[in-house]
Design a protein around this motif. Sequence first.
Motif, PDB file in Angstrom:
ATOM      1  N   GLY A   1       0.779  -1.237   0.000  1.00 18.66           N
ATOM      2  CA  GLY A   1       0.000   0.000   0.000  1.00 18.66           C
ATOM      3  C   GLY A   1       0.808   1.282   0.000  1.00 18.66           C
ATOM      4  O   GLY A   1       0.340   2.314  -0.497  1.00 18.66           O
ATOM      5  N   ASN A   2       2.005   1.261   0.567  1.00 19.63           N
ATOM      6  CA  ASN A   2       2.844   2.466   0.630  1.00 19.63           C
ATOM      7  C   ASN A   2       4.250   2.068   1.082  1.00 19.63           C
ATOM      8  O   ASN A   2       4.476   0.919   1.482  1.00 19.63           O
ATOM      9  CB  ASN A   2       2.226   3.513   1.577  1.00 19.63           C
ATOM     10  N   GLY A   3       5.162   3.012   1.058  1.00 18.74           N
ATOM     11  CA  GLY A   3       6.545   2.717   1.409  1.00 18.74           C
ATOM     12  C   GLY A   3       6.732   2.399   2.884  1.00 18.74           C
ATOM     13  O   GLY A   3       7.592   1.587   3.250  1.00 18.74           O
ATOM     14  N   SER A   4       5.948   3.039   3.728  1.00 18.45           N
ATOM     15  CA  SER A   4       6.049   2.774   5.169  1.00 18.45           C
ATOM     16  C   SER A   4       5.652   1.337   5.468  1.00 18.45           C
ATOM     17  O   SER A   4       6.346   0.626   6.205  1.00 18.45           O
ATOM     18  CB  SER A   4       5.142   3.732   5.950  1.00 18.45           C
ATOM     19  N   ASP A   5       4.536   0.898   4.895  1.00 18.80           N
ATOM     20  CA  ASP A   5       4.126  -0.498   5.088  1.00 18.80           C
ATOM     21  C   ASP A   5       5.162  -1.457   4.513  1.00 18.80           C
ATOM     22  O   ASP A   5       5.370  -2.551   5.041  1.00 18.80           O
ATOM     23  CB  ASP A   5       2.771  -0.766   4.416  1.00 18.80           C
ATOM     24  N   ALA A   6       5.815  -1.060   3.438  1.00 18.98           N
ATOM     25  CA  ALA A   6       6.860  -1.915   2.854  1.00 18.98           C
ATOM     26  C   ALA A   6       7.950  -2.187   3.897  1.00 18.98           C
ATOM     27  O   ALA A   6       8.421  -3.311   4.049  1.00 18.98           O
ATOM     28  CB  ALA A   6       7.465  -1.254   1.610  1.00 18.98           C
ATOM     29  N   LEU A   7       8.324  -1.146   4.638  1.00 17.98           N
ATOM     30  CA  LEU A   7       9.350  -1.303   5.682  1.00 17.98           C
ATOM     31  C   LEU A   7       8.809  -2.092   6.870  1.00 17.98           C
ATOM     32  O   LEU A   7       9.461  -2.995   7.385  1.00 17.98           O
ATOM     33  CB  LEU A   7       9.836   0.077   6.145  1.00 17.98           C
ATOM     34  N   LEU A   8       7.596  -1.745   7.305  1.00 21.69           N
ATOM     35  CA  LEU A   8       6.988  -2.434   8.458  1.00 21.69           C
ATOM     36  C   LEU A   8       6.812  -3.926   8.172  1.00 21.69           C
ATOM     37  O   LEU A   8       7.212  -4.777   8.977  1.00 21.69           O
ATOM     38  CB  LEU A   8       5.632  -1.788   8.792  1.00 21.69           C
TER      39      LEU A   8
ATOM     40  N   VAL B   1      10.187  10.426   9.083  1.00 20.99           N
ATOM     41  CA  VAL B   1       9.742   9.793  10.335  1.00 20.99           C
ATOM     42  C   VAL B   1       9.380   8.320  10.173  1.00 20.99           C
ATOM     43  O   VAL B   1       9.489   7.541  11.121  1.00 20.99           O
ATOM     44  CB  VAL B   1       8.544  10.546  10.960  1.00 20.99           C
ATOM     45  N   ALA B   2       8.997   7.919   8.958  1.00 22.85           N
ATOM     46  CA  ALA B   2       8.582   6.522   8.757  1.00 22.85           C
ATOM     47  C   ALA B   2       9.724   5.539   9.001  1.00 22.85           C
ATOM     48  O   ALA B   2       9.484   4.403   9.413  1.00 22.85           O
ATOM     49  CB  ALA B   2       8.015   6.332   7.352  1.00 22.85           C
ATOM     50  N   SER B   3      10.976   5.970   8.776  1.00 25.15           N
ATOM     51  CA  SER B   3      12.112   5.069   9.013  1.00 25.15           C
ATOM     52  C   SER B   3      12.155   4.642  10.479  1.00 25.15           C
ATOM     53  O   SER B   3      12.683   3.579  10.801  1.00 25.15           O
ATOM     54  CB  SER B   3      13.435   5.758   8.662  1.00 25.15           C
TER      55      SER B   3
ATOM     56  N   LEU C   1       5.958  12.091  -4.447  1.00 23.94           N
ATOM     57  CA  LEU C   1       7.205  12.860  -4.429  1.00 23.94           C
ATOM     58  C   LEU C   1       8.447  12.021  -4.722  1.00 23.94           C
ATOM     59  O   LEU C   1       9.552  12.543  -4.711  1.00 23.94           O
ATOM     60  CB  LEU C   1       7.371  13.561  -3.069  1.00 23.94           C
ATOM     61  N   LYS C   2       8.289  10.734  -5.021  1.00 19.59           N
ATOM     62  CA  LYS C   2       9.456   9.899  -5.286  1.00 19.59           C
ATOM     63  C   LYS C   2       9.723   9.808  -6.795  1.00 19.59           C
ATOM     64  O   LYS C   2       8.836  10.064  -7.606  1.00 19.59           O
ATOM     65  CB  LYS C   2       9.262   8.504  -4.678  1.00 19.59           C
ATOM     66  N   ASN C   3      10.935   9.389  -7.154  1.00 21.70           N
ATOM     67  CA  ASN C   3      11.324   9.394  -8.579  1.00 21.70           C
ATOM     68  C   ASN C   3      10.409   8.535  -9.452  1.00 21.70           C
ATOM     69  O   ASN C   3      10.097   8.898 -10.577  1.00 21.70           O
ATOM     70  CB  ASN C   3      12.765   8.925  -8.743  1.00 21.70           C
TER      71      ASN C   3
HETATM   72  C1  LIG Z   1       8.825   8.538   1.564  1.00 18.65           C
HETATM   73  C2  LIG Z   1       9.638   7.818   2.542  1.00 18.65           C
HETATM   74  C3  LIG Z   1       9.128   6.762   3.331  1.00 18.65           C
HETATM   75  C4  LIG Z   1       7.671   6.409   3.383  1.00 18.65           C
HETATM   76  O1  LIG Z   1       7.064   6.143   2.177  1.00 18.65           O
HETATM   77  P1  LIG Z   1       5.478   6.342   2.048  1.00 18.65           P
HETATM   78  O2  LIG Z   1       5.151   5.749   0.726  1.00 18.65           O
HETATM   79  O3  LIG Z   1       5.197   7.811   2.113  1.00 18.65           O
HETATM   80  O4  LIG Z   1       4.832   5.614   3.180  1.00 18.65           O
HETATM   81  C5  LIG Z   1      10.000   6.077   4.148  1.00 18.65           C
HETATM   82  N1  LIG Z   1      11.294   6.395   4.225  1.00 18.65           N
HETATM   83  C6  LIG Z   1      11.831   7.405   3.508  1.00 18.65           C
HETATM   84  C7  LIG Z   1      13.291   7.706   3.622  1.00 18.65           C
HETATM   85  C8  LIG Z   1      11.020   8.158   2.663  1.00 18.65           C
HETATM   86  O5  LIG Z   1      11.551   9.184   1.967  1.00 18.65           O
END
Ligand SMILES: *Cc1c(COP(=O)(O)O)cnc(C)c1O
Length: 366
Positions: free
Chosen positions: A59-66, A88-90, A185-187
């Motif tokens: 669903g998103n990058g934060s969930d990818a890490l979690l 902050v998500a890191s 906002l990502k590439n």
């Molecule tokens: C954007 C970002 C995330 C989180 O990604 P989302 O898709 O917004 O949840 C995590 N870590 C870093 C370094 C980011 O720039």
Amino acid sequence: MKTVRFVDLGRQYLRLRTEILEKFDEISRSGDYILSREGAAFEQEFADYCGVPHAIGVGNGSDALLLSLLALGVGPGDEVVTVPNSFVASAWVIARTGARIVFCDTGEDMNMDPARLREAVTPKTKAVLPVHLTGRVADMDAILKVAREFNLRVVEDAAQAVGARRNGRRAGAFGDCAGFSLHPLKNLHVHGDGGVITTPDPDICAFLKKSRNHGLRNRDECEFWGMNSRLDEVQAAIARIKLPRLDEWNERFRTLAGRYRLGLEGVAGIPGEESGEEPVYHRFMIRHEQRDALQAHLAARGVETKVNYPIPLHLQPAAAGLGYREGDFPVAERLARTILSLPLYPELEEDDVDYVIETIKDFTRR
Ligand SMILES: *Cc1c(COP(=O)(O)O)cnc(C)c1O
């Protein structure tokens, strides 16, 4: 007066509009909106692009890490080391697993300092989460060496680094897992939220495909309590339209960054590029002792800039319970006071970059 916006997402859309609208129409008519052809095809294409056996859309990058941390067995009683100069998500993804967040300072490259990582390791350390900040791959050889020595799992925060390389290997191809973001906002971005995980391990891949989908083994049987975090078909289709163009866009990021580097040499602190590195400049971050005044000078002349990020993670209100204090991470704290992100995206013109350079030079002449 010229204006240079910090981002301009609409410009990219206009170039791809017909293709995106046709796909949207096709998917909408099919009625298959979640976990179907587009998602599966994107996962394969993304894995191939990164040079990793498996990719899982989420669903998103934060969930990818979690989800990555959870798949590697991180939980209560564990410690995970990351850096204090990130989004902050890191950090919150570590807290969400029940593990303790441990920070270690960065180097002058703005990424995790492997020597500081080594000092941060305790018998409770289960994993390390290096961030490839601004699209520059951290010193993964040295980080992996420490990880092997102490038997730590590695989750790359590759949210900002899709396509970046170090010694020929792409971001996402170093760790046990890597989390990518497809945020606008990502590439490489979709038209909403999206994320991807890469992993070389087929068992972790199988676990992740269930855990992003409620922990379901099949339609009716729930093997474990999971989450609902999937990349939907429309977003996956948009990502598929953009992925084949990513290298060309990243090349454009690098060209414009090169122009900034040349123009600002000796004027402001500019990011370095060591041999073997191929950053993708998700952000072009300069450093200046009078950062706030410079930012105001640029704003008054139509140049929009941002600070990524002004408050180090260990000094955030949310981190109060962790026991850190100002002065604990001098490099990261100094970065937070001096960094400034300049406008940079593939649709930006050379003229725009030159105008930003001239405006910064004008500030330093005063
Ligand atoms: C954007 C970002 C995330 C989180 O990604 P989302 O898709 O917004 O949840 C995590 N870590 C870093 C370094 C980011 O720039």
